[in-house]
Design an enzyme around this catalytic site. Sequence first.
Site, mmCIF file in Angstrom:
data_model
loop_
_atom_site.group_PDB
_atom_site.id
_atom_site.type_symbol
_atom_site.label_atom_id
_atom_site.label_comp_id
_atom_site.label_asym_id
_atom_site.label_seq_id
_atom_site.Cartn_x
_atom_site.Cartn_y
_atom_site.Cartn_z
ATOM 1 N N LYS A 194 0.936 -1.203 0.265
ATOM 2 C CA LYS A 194 -0.257 -0.181 0.179
ATOM 3 C C LYS A 194 1.314 1.270 -0.178
ATOM 4 O O LYS A 194 1.593 1.759 1.164
ATOM 5 C CB LYS A 194 -0.869 -0.071 1.335
ATOM 6 C CG LYS A 194 -1.798 1.315 1.337
ATOM 7 C CD LYS A 194 -2.466 1.024 2.172
ATOM 8 C CE LYS A 194 -3.296 2.397 2.556
ATOM 9 N NZ LYS A 194 -4.647 2.627 4.116
ATOM 10 N N ASP B 203 -2.862 9.888 3.612
ATOM 11 C CA ASP B 203 -4.656 9.645 4.517
ATOM 12 C C ASP B 203 -5.081 10.721 4.934
ATOM 13 O O ASP B 203 -5.129 10.668 5.704
ATOM 14 C CB ASP B 203 -4.687 8.271 4.587
ATOM 15 C CG ASP B 203 -5.912 7.558 4.205
ATOM 16 O OD1 ASP B 203 -6.741 8.757 4.138
ATOM 17 O OD2 ASP B 203 -6.250 7.040 5.149
ATOM 18 N N LYS C 173 -10.634 12.928 8.333
ATOM 19 C CA LYS C 173 -10.076 12.450 9.029
ATOM 20 C C LYS C 173 -10.149 13.537 10.275
ATOM 21 O O LYS C 173 -9.208 14.501 10.164
ATOM 22 C CB LYS C 173 -8.424 11.719 9.658
ATOM 23 C CG LYS C 173 -8.701 10.486 9.202
ATOM 24 C CD LYS C 173 -7.072 9.583 8.721
ATOM 25 C CE LYS C 173 -7.086 8.760 8.088
ATOM 26 N NZ LYS C 173 -7.604 7.187 8.541
ATOM 27 N N ASP D 149 1.400 5.952 5.869
ATOM 28 C CA ASP D 149 0.309 5.341 5.151
ATOM 29 C C ASP D 149 0.756 4.903 3.804
ATOM 30 O O ASP D 149 0.657 4.037 3.115
ATOM 31 C CB ASP D 149 -0.522 5.838 4.492
ATOM 32 C CG ASP D 149 -2.184 5.209 5.231
ATOM 33 O OD1 ASP D 149 -2.645 4.029 5.202
ATOM 34 O OD2 ASP D 149 -3.481 5.391 4.725
ATOM 35 N N ASP E 85 -12.257 7.078 2.979
ATOM 36 C CA ASP E 85 -11.474 6.441 4.182
ATOM 37 C C ASP E 85 -10.749 5.320 4.280
ATOM 38 O O ASP E 85 -10.381 5.214 4.814
ATOM 39 C CB ASP E 85 -11.594 6.647 5.451
ATOM 40 C CG ASP E 85 -10.461 7.419 6.437
ATOM 41 O OD1 ASP E 85 -9.220 7.164 5.827
ATOM 42 O OD2 ASP E 85 -10.579 7.564 7.430
ATOM 43 N N GLU F 22 -9.170 3.982 1.638
ATOM 44 C CA GLU F 22 -8.598 4.454 0.019
ATOM 45 C C GLU F 22 -7.946 2.661 -0.195
ATOM 46 O O GLU F 22 -7.735 2.611 -1.333
ATOM 47 C CB GLU F 22 -8.094 5.679 0.245
ATOM 48 C CG GLU F 22 -7.588 5.524 0.658
ATOM 49 C CD GLU F 22 -7.153 4.885 2.444
ATOM 50 O OE1 GLU F 22 -8.141 5.619 2.894
ATOM 51 O OE2 GLU F 22 -5.252 5.300 3.205
ATOM 52 N N ARG G 84 -8.084 -0.324 0.373
ATOM 53 C CA ARG G 84 -8.690 -0.817 -0.344
ATOM 54 C C ARG G 84 -8.852 -1.118 -1.632
ATOM 55 O O ARG G 84 -8.739 -2.538 -2.213
ATOM 56 C CB ARG G 84 -9.290 -1.969 1.136
ATOM 57 C CG ARG G 84 -10.910 -1.160 0.382
ATOM 58 C CD ARG G 84 -11.128 -1.422 1.999
ATOM 59 N NE ARG G 84 -11.487 -0.735 3.221
ATOM 60 C CZ ARG G 84 -11.832 -1.466 4.710
ATOM 61 N NH1 ARG G 84 -13.055 -2.676 4.414
ATOM 62 N NH2 ARG G 84 -11.241 -0.764 5.188
HETATM 63 N N1 BES Z 1 -4.530 4.225 6.794
HETATM 64 C C1 BES Z 1 -5.809 3.757 7.247
HETATM 65 C C2 BES Z 1 -5.483 2.991 8.379
HETATM 66 C C3 BES Z 1 -4.748 3.253 9.344
HETATM 67 C C4 BES Z 1 -5.057 3.449 10.550
HETATM 68 C C5 BES Z 1 -3.548 3.268 9.056
HETATM 69 C C6 BES Z 1 -3.794 4.057 11.726
HETATM 70 C C7 BES Z 1 -1.931 3.202 10.454
HETATM 71 C C8 BES Z 1 -3.144 3.668 10.956
HETATM 72 C C9 BES Z 1 -6.567 3.300 6.716
HETATM 73 O O1 BES Z 1 -6.717 4.212 5.176
HETATM 74 C C10 BES Z 1 -8.185 4.080 7.052
HETATM 75 O O2 BES Z 1 -7.741 4.514 7.488
HETATM 76 N N2 BES Z 1 -9.186 3.213 7.346
HETATM 77 C C11 BES Z 1 -10.500 2.979 7.719
HETATM 78 C C12 BES Z 1 -11.087 2.297 7.383
HETATM 79 C C13 BES Z 1 -12.599 2.680 8.202
HETATM 80 C C14 BES Z 1 -13.457 3.847 6.952
HETATM 81 C C15 BES Z 1 -13.629 1.873 6.793
HETATM 82 C C16 BES Z 1 -10.154 2.822 9.442
HETATM 83 O O3 BES Z 1 -9.463 2.161 10.025
HETATM 84 O O4 BES Z 1 -10.900 3.626 10.142
HETATM 85 ZN ZN ZN Z 2 -5.338 4.492 4.091
HETATM 86 MN MN MN Z 3 -7.807 5.692 5.232
#
Ligand code: BES
Ligand code: ZN
Ligand code: MN
Length: 498
Positions: free
Chosen positions: A268, A273, A280, A291, A350, A352, A354
């Site tokens: 990734k 992000d 966020k 990220d 968010d 993104e 995947r």
């Molecule tokens: N990059 C984040 C996940 C993340 C969180 C990485 C903390 C490192 C530390 C990812 O893109 C994300 O935002 N995931 C969301 C998914 C949700 C919206 C379904 C999450 O985990 O809140």
């Molecule tokens: Zn992310």
């Molecule tokens: Mn995200």
Amino acid sequence: MKITVKKISLTEASCDLLVVNLFENVKSPGGGTGAVDKALDNLISDYIIKKEGFKGKLNEMYVLPTHGKIPADKILLVGLGKSEEFNPGKIREVSSKVIKKAGSLKAKTVCTILHGAGTAGLEAFECARALTEGAIIGNYDFDKYKSKKDDKEDKKKIETLQIIEIEESKLDDIQQGVEKGRIIALATNIARDLIYEPACEATPTRLAEAAQSINGIECKVLEKDEVEKMGMRLYLAVSRGSAEPPKFIHMKYTPQGECRKKVAIVGKGVTFDSGGLDLKPPSAMRMMKEDMSGSAAAIGIMNAIAGLKPDVEVHGIIAACENMPGSRAYKPGDVIKAMNGKTVEIDNTDAEGRLTLADAIHYAENQGVEEIIDIATLTGACVVALGQLASGIMGNDREFVNALVDSAEKGGERFWQLPLYDEFKDDIKSDVADMKNAGGRYAGASTAGIFLKEFVSKAKWAHIDIAGTAYIDKEIKEMPKGATGSGVRAIVNYILSL
Ligand code: BES
Ligand code: ZN
Ligand code: MN
């Protein structure tokens, strides 16, 4: 820091700091430590152990001057813990902590006994490899943006670390262990460097440059129009809200002779992000330069592979972009068709990572690989589940996942398997498309995994969620706090195990 091997006895080694060791509760040291003890008129056994109460607990340290009784200026006695619990992991940890101590003692030249190769009876090759990995990982420091000299001056002064061995027959093995450990640890540090870089520097373009500069690795970078033509619409949707151009990076290592397997590492590479339109909050956004840690691992791995030259074809694939809320940004409710033809309703911008991975995984499978490992800072849910101590792993083949868990453990990392039950598919059902890109509040790491699974057809596939392990708040064993390069050692080990 140069790491060298020398055939000499510890009592003859000339250096600023000589490292010797002691297992827990040993009262009269034998081997190399014993020889040094004798040369110092039993100072270690009579004084440090008996009077000062040195126990030999793991990482316990004691520094003493030699007053010219041997050529080394000072001795660092380090505890190895209980002999029955000793293993290469302990060597890595001790070695990392010793090198930091040596740095704070301002030693320029360090000589060390090879931990584990004496009474513990471990193979000299493994000991040398672990010692080298620990030293290089422990000595790492990201200070390129610090302008004040004295901030830097205390650290990074170690010029040479010399492994001392008297037995001629072990020297070759030790040298090879050092070489392997060096390649793997430096690859880990390459990943750490990239992760530490701020998002204004580590853009998709700069990731592509880093990938293109690896000797011995072919690298193709696809620009936006080519990616568009190939139909990677999920990936491009994520990148649309940013002014930074996306770069699809395809690295490839081809073995010279026989090829045992074809493997792809998909990392990734979201270089920042923000969450996109589903922005966020500040505290969650603060560290989102990390990220791209999966892509940093992929670049680190390809560096190691170029040096180790396994009989395996290895692809490193990164769909690099930023996730920003610009005026062209993709929106909640959008329906977008993936490269594999499946349609996705955007539930949350968010989620993104995947989306970028889905197209990259499909692309990887089109390269004819048998195994795909994706590695990604994918979900906060994985951090809630496992904290910073283990990465989550999921996959479509139990043996493949088990082999990766095993390789991680041997390499000093932890992967912990999370489930990918078919029922999780219900959580990403969409009213208007084949699926949506986010599940509900439950089992977020698994619903992300089940989403990715939709983009794999025949290959064996494993997904590693490093959201909790890519950047740690406090040191864990040999790994200091901060960017870790998680995944590099585990995956390189896995590839070598083929
Ligand atoms: N990059 C984040 C996940 C993340 C969180 C990485 C903390 C490192 C530390 C990812 O893109 C994300 O935002 N995931 C969301 C998914 C949700 C919206 C379904 C999450 O985990 O809140
Ligand atoms: Zn992310
Ligand atoms: Mn995200």
